[in-house]
Design a protein around this motif. Structure first.
Motif, PDB file in Angstrom:
ATOM      1  N   LEU A 225       0.647  -1.328  -0.025  1.00 37.94           N
ATOM      2  CA  LEU A 225       0.174  -0.114   0.137  1.00 37.94           C
ATOM      3  C   LEU A 225       0.799   1.182   0.188  1.00 37.94           C
ATOM      4  N   ASN A 226       0.854   1.989  -1.272  1.00 38.02           N
ATOM      5  CA  ASN A 226       1.888   2.936  -1.211  1.00 38.02           C
ATOM      6  C   ASN A 226       3.344   2.779  -1.000  1.00 38.02           C
ATOM      7  N   GLY A 227       3.780   1.427  -1.415  1.00 41.99           N
ATOM      8  CA  GLY A 227       5.049   1.132  -1.372  1.00 41.99           C
ATOM      9  C   GLY A 227       5.254   0.352  -0.016  1.00 41.99           C
ATOM     10  N   LYS A 228       4.373   0.051   0.810  1.00 41.11           N
ATOM     11  CA  LYS A 228       4.865  -0.342   2.135  1.00 41.11           C
ATOM     12  C   LYS A 228       3.427  -1.724   2.321  1.00 41.11           C
ATOM     13  N   PRO A 229       3.897  -2.856   2.688  1.00 39.06           N
ATOM     14  CA  PRO A 229       2.782  -3.821   3.212  1.00 39.06           C
ATOM     15  C   PRO A 229       1.731  -3.398   3.985  1.00 39.06           C
ATOM     16  N   LEU A 230       0.575  -3.640   3.775  1.00 39.60           N
ATOM     17  CA  LEU A 230      -0.459  -3.310   4.433  1.00 39.60           C
ATOM     18  C   LEU A 230      -0.395  -3.533   5.938  1.00 39.60           C
ATOM     19  N   CYS A 231      -0.101  -4.538   6.293  1.00 35.59           N
ATOM     20  CA  CYS A 231       0.125  -4.863   7.760  1.00 35.59           C
ATOM     21  C   CYS A 231       1.280  -3.956   8.559  1.00 35.59           C
ATOM     22  N   LYS A 232       2.181  -3.439   7.730  1.00 37.91           N
ATOM     23  CA  LYS A 232       3.115  -2.587   8.273  1.00 37.91           C
ATOM     24  C   LYS A 232       2.608  -1.309   9.013  1.00 37.91           C
ATOM     25  N   TYR A 233       1.579  -0.829   8.465  1.00 40.23           N
ATOM     26  CA  TYR A 233       0.994   0.333   8.900  1.00 40.23           C
ATOM     27  C   TYR A 233       0.460   0.141  10.224  1.00 40.23           C
ATOM     28  N   MET A 234      -0.084  -0.641  10.484  1.00 41.41           N
ATOM     29  CA  MET A 234      -0.579  -1.031  11.865  1.00 41.41           C
ATOM     30  C   MET A 234       0.427  -1.581  13.000  1.00 41.41           C
ATOM     31  N   PHE A 235       1.118  -2.395  12.300  1.00 37.70           N
ATOM     32  CA  PHE A 235       2.224  -2.704  13.220  1.00 37.70           C
ATOM     33  C   PHE A 235       3.101  -1.608  13.645  1.00 37.70           C
ATOM     34  N   GLU A 236       3.405  -0.567  12.948  1.00 33.79           N
ATOM     35  CA  GLU A 236       4.254   0.331  13.390  1.00 33.79           C
ATOM     36  C   GLU A 236       3.502   1.455  14.421  1.00 33.79           C
ATOM     37  N   THR A 237       2.220   1.745  14.152  1.00 33.75           N
ATOM     38  CA  THR A 237       1.504   2.349  15.163  1.00 33.75           C
ATOM     39  C   THR A 237       1.406   1.440  16.366  1.00 33.75           C
ATOM     40  N   VAL A 238       0.903   0.370  16.556  1.00 37.93           N
ATOM     41  CA  VAL A 238       1.035  -0.299  17.747  1.00 37.93           C
ATOM     42  C   VAL A 238       2.415  -0.236  18.593  1.00 37.93           C
ATOM     43  N   ASN A 239       3.319  -0.492  17.682  1.00 35.90           N
ATOM     44  CA  ASN A 239       4.651  -0.647  18.282  1.00 35.90           C
ATOM     45  C   ASN A 239       5.111   0.753  19.065  1.00 35.90           C
ATOM     46  N   ALA A 240       4.503   1.774  18.532  1.00 35.97           N
ATOM     47  CA  ALA A 240       4.746   3.255  19.102  1.00 35.97           C
ATOM     48  C   ALA A 240       3.989   3.406  20.467  1.00 35.97           C
ATOM     49  N   LEU A 241       3.072   2.566  20.937  1.00 29.54           N
ATOM     50  CA  LEU A 241       1.985   2.623  22.081  1.00 29.54           C
ATOM     51  C   LEU A 241       2.738   2.449  23.282  1.00 29.54           C
ATOM     52  N   ASN A 242       2.610   3.386  24.484  1.00 30.35           N
ATOM     53  CA  ASN A 242       3.030   3.167  25.623  1.00 30.35           C
ATOM     54  C   ASN A 242       2.230   2.560  26.450  1.00 30.35           C
ATOM     55  N   ASN A 243       2.468   2.049  27.795  1.00 35.45           N
ATOM     56  CA  ASN A 243       1.665   1.399  28.606  1.00 35.45           C
ATOM     57  C   ASN A 243       0.716   0.065  28.225  1.00 35.45           C
ATOM     58  N   ILE A 244       1.665  -0.564  27.337  1.00 34.24           N
ATOM     59  CA  ILE A 244       1.074  -1.886  27.046  1.00 34.24           C
ATOM     60  C   ILE A 244       2.331  -3.015  27.481  1.00 34.24           C
ATOM     61  N   ASP A 245       1.884  -3.988  28.190  1.00 29.19           N
ATOM     62  CA  ASP A 245       3.018  -4.978  28.632  1.00 29.19           C
ATOM     63  C   ASP A 245       3.257  -5.821  27.415  1.00 29.19           C
ATOM     64  N   GLU A 246       2.568  -6.444  26.805  1.00 24.91           N
ATOM     65  CA  GLU A 246       2.814  -7.457  25.593  1.00 24.91           C
ATOM     66  C   GLU A 246       2.011  -7.039  24.241  1.00 24.91           C
ATOM     67  N   LYS A 247       2.454  -7.216  23.254  1.00 24.43           N
ATOM     68  CA  LYS A 247       1.948  -6.921  22.075  1.00 24.43           C
ATOM     69  C   LYS A 247       2.308  -8.317  21.147  1.00 24.43           C
ATOM     70  N   TYR A 248       1.016  -8.592  20.551  1.00 27.84           N
ATOM     71  CA  TYR A 248       1.182 -10.002  19.752  1.00 27.84           C
ATOM     72  C   TYR A 248       0.462  -9.660  18.381  1.00 27.84           C
ATOM     73  N   VAL A 249       1.211 -10.568  17.463  1.00 26.07           N
ATOM     74  CA  VAL A 249       0.572 -10.763  16.074  1.00 26.07           C
ATOM     75  C   VAL A 249      -0.015 -12.194  16.256  1.00 26.07           C
ATOM     76  N   TYR A 250      -1.279 -12.350  15.986  1.00 31.29           N
ATOM     77  CA  TYR A 250      -1.717 -13.752  16.216  1.00 31.29           C
ATOM     78  C   TYR A 250      -2.277 -14.242  15.131  1.00 31.29           C
ATOM     79  N   CYS A 251      -1.576 -15.219  14.522  1.00 28.39           N
ATOM     80  CA  CYS A 251      -1.754 -15.770  13.197  1.00 28.39           C
ATOM     81  C   CYS A 251      -1.287 -17.198  13.114  1.00 28.39           C
TER      82      CYS A 251
END
Length: 219
Positions: free
Chosen positions: A24-50
């Protein structure tokens, strides 16, 4: 309080095969949300469930891959079933579920919604868009009197779930089998944040939005 975020994702999409990793505009669609949640604070664990390990190369540092049962990829499986399995797999006090198909949700929207649940007494939060227009249901006006039409800005707003994210306590889900509790906070999204990609037409629209947002960053 343990807060866990997870992104359920499958690679066998029906309506738009392969959409979750399509560029999507030169970047895999999933990367957009991955990058957004990676920047979130106050979260103990973050998973991609696949269920498919082919997603692993797309996952950045900061997110963990958690393999889910393949039966969850069936198109008949409901979202609550996916949540239920994840809650069994990973213990937490508060869960956040989000999706890569809504790539433009901003960090600030997550932050406000999570703060409402953690610090302001709400038992859940979910994303919405606010609509102020003339609505009808079952052949009858929902929010206005046709004999006394007011300006749209004076109408009572109607809120539509976007599905971009749901935040809920473990108690809400385990006791009531719900992702929205009994005292929910509604996080109003900007219009472009609510774009949800299911079809080729959706993807084309998202492509145009991605190009616009990229251009705006450079101005």
């Amino acid at each position: 309080m343990k807060v866990v975020l997870f992104i359920p994702i499958k690679l066998n999409n029906q309506r738009l095969p392969g959409k979750n990793t399509m560029p999507l505009n030169g970047k895999p669609l999933c990367k957009y949300m991955f990058e957004t949640v990676n920047a979130l604070n106050n979260i103990d664990e973050k998973y991609v469930y696949c269920s498919d390990e082919k997603i692993i190369p797309y996952i950045p540092d900061g997110l963990q891959f958690l393999k889910r049962p393949e039966y969850l990829d069936d198109f008949k499986v409901k979202g609550l079933d996916i949540i239920g399995q994840f809650v069994k797999d990973v213990d937490a006090d508060v869960y956040i579920i989000t999706h890569v198909t809504q790539p433009f949700v901003e960090k600030e929207s997550f932050d406000k919604a999570l703060d409402a649940v953690i610090n302001k007494g709400y038992d859940s939060a979910f994303s919405v868009i606010e609509l102020q227009d003339y609505f009808w249901v079952n052949g009858k006006p929902l929010n206005y009197d046709p004999s006394n039409i007011v300006r749209t800005q004076d109408l009572d707003p109607v809120y539509k779930e976007t599905g971009a994210f749901f935040i809920f306590t473990k108690e809400v889900f385990e006791k009531h089998h719900r992702r929205i509790g009994f005292k929910p906070y509604m996080q109003v999204l900007k219009e472009f944040e609510s774009i949800d990609i299911d079809t080729k037409e959706d993807f084309d629209m998202a492509e145009a939005i991605a190009e616009y947002l990229e251009k705006r960053k450079c101005e």
